[in-house]
Scaffold this motif. Structure first.
Motif, short mmCIF file in Angstrom:
data_model
loop_
_atom_site.label_atom_id
_atom_site.label_comp_id
_atom_site.label_asym_id
_atom_site.label_seq_id
_atom_site.Cartn_x
_atom_site.Cartn_y
_atom_site.Cartn_z
N ALA A 1 0.83 -1.21 0.00
CA ALA A 1 0.00 0.00 0.00
C ALA A 1 0.87 1.26 0.00
O ALA A 1 0.62 2.19 -0.75
CB ALA A 1 -0.93 -0.01 1.21
N VAL A 2 1.89 1.27 0.83
CA VAL A 2 2.71 2.49 0.94
C VAL A 2 3.52 2.71 -0.34
O VAL A 2 3.67 3.83 -0.80
CB VAL A 2 3.62 2.43 2.20
CG1 VAL A 2 4.45 3.69 2.32
CG2 VAL A 2 2.78 2.26 3.44
N ASN A 3 4.02 1.63 -0.91
CA ASN A 3 4.80 1.77 -2.15
C ASN A 3 3.97 2.38 -3.28
O ASN A 3 4.53 2.96 -4.21
CB ASN A 3 5.37 0.42 -2.59
CG ASN A 3 6.57 0.05 -1.75
OD1 ASN A 3 7.25 0.92 -1.21
ND2 ASN A 3 6.84 -1.24 -1.62
N ASN A 4 2.67 2.24 -3.19
CA ASN A 4 1.80 2.79 -4.25
C ASN A 4 1.06 4.05 -3.81
O ASN A 4 0.16 4.50 -4.51
CB ASN A 4 0.79 1.73 -4.68
CG ASN A 4 1.49 0.58 -5.39
OD1 ASN A 4 2.16 0.79 -6.38
ND2 ASN A 4 1.38 -0.63 -4.84
N CYS A 5 1.42 4.58 -2.67
CA CYS A 5 0.64 5.68 -2.09
C CYS A 5 0.78 6.97 -2.90
O CYS A 5 1.88 7.38 -3.25
CB CYS A 5 1.08 5.92 -0.65
SG CYS A 5 0.19 7.28 0.13
N THR A 6 -0.37 7.60 -3.13
CA THR A 6 -0.37 8.93 -3.77
C THR A 6 -1.27 9.88 -2.96
O THR A 6 -1.92 10.75 -3.51
CB THR A 6 -0.88 8.86 -5.23
OG1 THR A 6 -2.17 8.22 -5.22
CG2 THR A 6 0.05 8.08 -6.12
#
Ligand code: URA
Ligand code: SF4
Length: 187
Positions: A10-15
């Protein structure tokens, strides 16, 4: 509940905030996920952004030395930041950025279940202890939040800029270690 893997994905894809725009890597955190002690800094700088690891630049080297002086290493602690993506030109992260990003740190906190949280510098202390926190006035105090001891000391970058802060910071690291040892004895 969330798993570490789900959190990482989730964090790696967070925007969720504009800091996502300039990042090379998301810097979630590193160390012992079962540690009793969690250190929290500000946000990734240039080297951290490039490597995806917290505190790998000059401030990180000093932090490693300070940890070693009290018999700790990165293997025993967990270390993260209030924002996971590098602010442009290393400016301070803004409250509207860290207040969004803290959602991720909260999950880390739930997974790690630390007994002690050490804020490194003013920004982390404002974000985690209280918005009016002043590092010169309030550093070294202990705050109890739902059974967990929170405290703050100078950011290692501040120690690099001002040598006179080093001694009080090293002294305080000893106090933190003492508290950690006491907690281990009780539990
Ligand atoms: N400063 C911080 O606050 N965090 C890092 O990860 C590196 C430098
Ligand atoms: Fe998401 Fe935090 Fe990065 Fe903002 S700084 S994009 S909230 S991970």
């Amino acid at each position: 509940m969330i798993t570490w893997e789900e959190l990482e994905n989730a964090v790696n894809n967070c925007t969720r905030c504009p800091l996502c725009e300039g990042r090379h890597n998301v810097v979630l955190g590193t160390g012992n996920r079962n540690s009793d002690i969690l250190f929290v800094g500000e946000g990734p700088g240039y080297h951290e952004d490039m490597e995806g690891e917290p505190f790998v630049g000059a401030a990180g080297h000093l932090l490693d030395k300070m940890l070693a002086s009290i018999g700790l290493s990165r293997k025993e602690i967990y270390i993260a930041n209030v924002v996971k993506c590098r602010p442009p030109s290393n400016r301070d992260p803004l409250p509207e950025e860290y207040n969004v990003c803290l959602n991720w740190l909260r999950w880390q906190y739930v997974l790690i279940q630390p007994q002690i949280v050490v804020c490194l510098g003013r920004i982390a202390a404002k974000a985690l202890i209280e918005p009016e926190f002043r590092i010169t006035r309030d550093r070294g105090k202990w705050y109890y939040k739902k059974g967990v001891d929170f405290t703050a000391t100078f950011h290692p970058s501040a120690l690099l800029r001002d040598e006179s802060k080093k001694r009080p910071a090293w002294e305080y690291f000893k106090a933190i270690k003492e508290r950690l040892d006491n907690i281990k004895k009780i539990n």
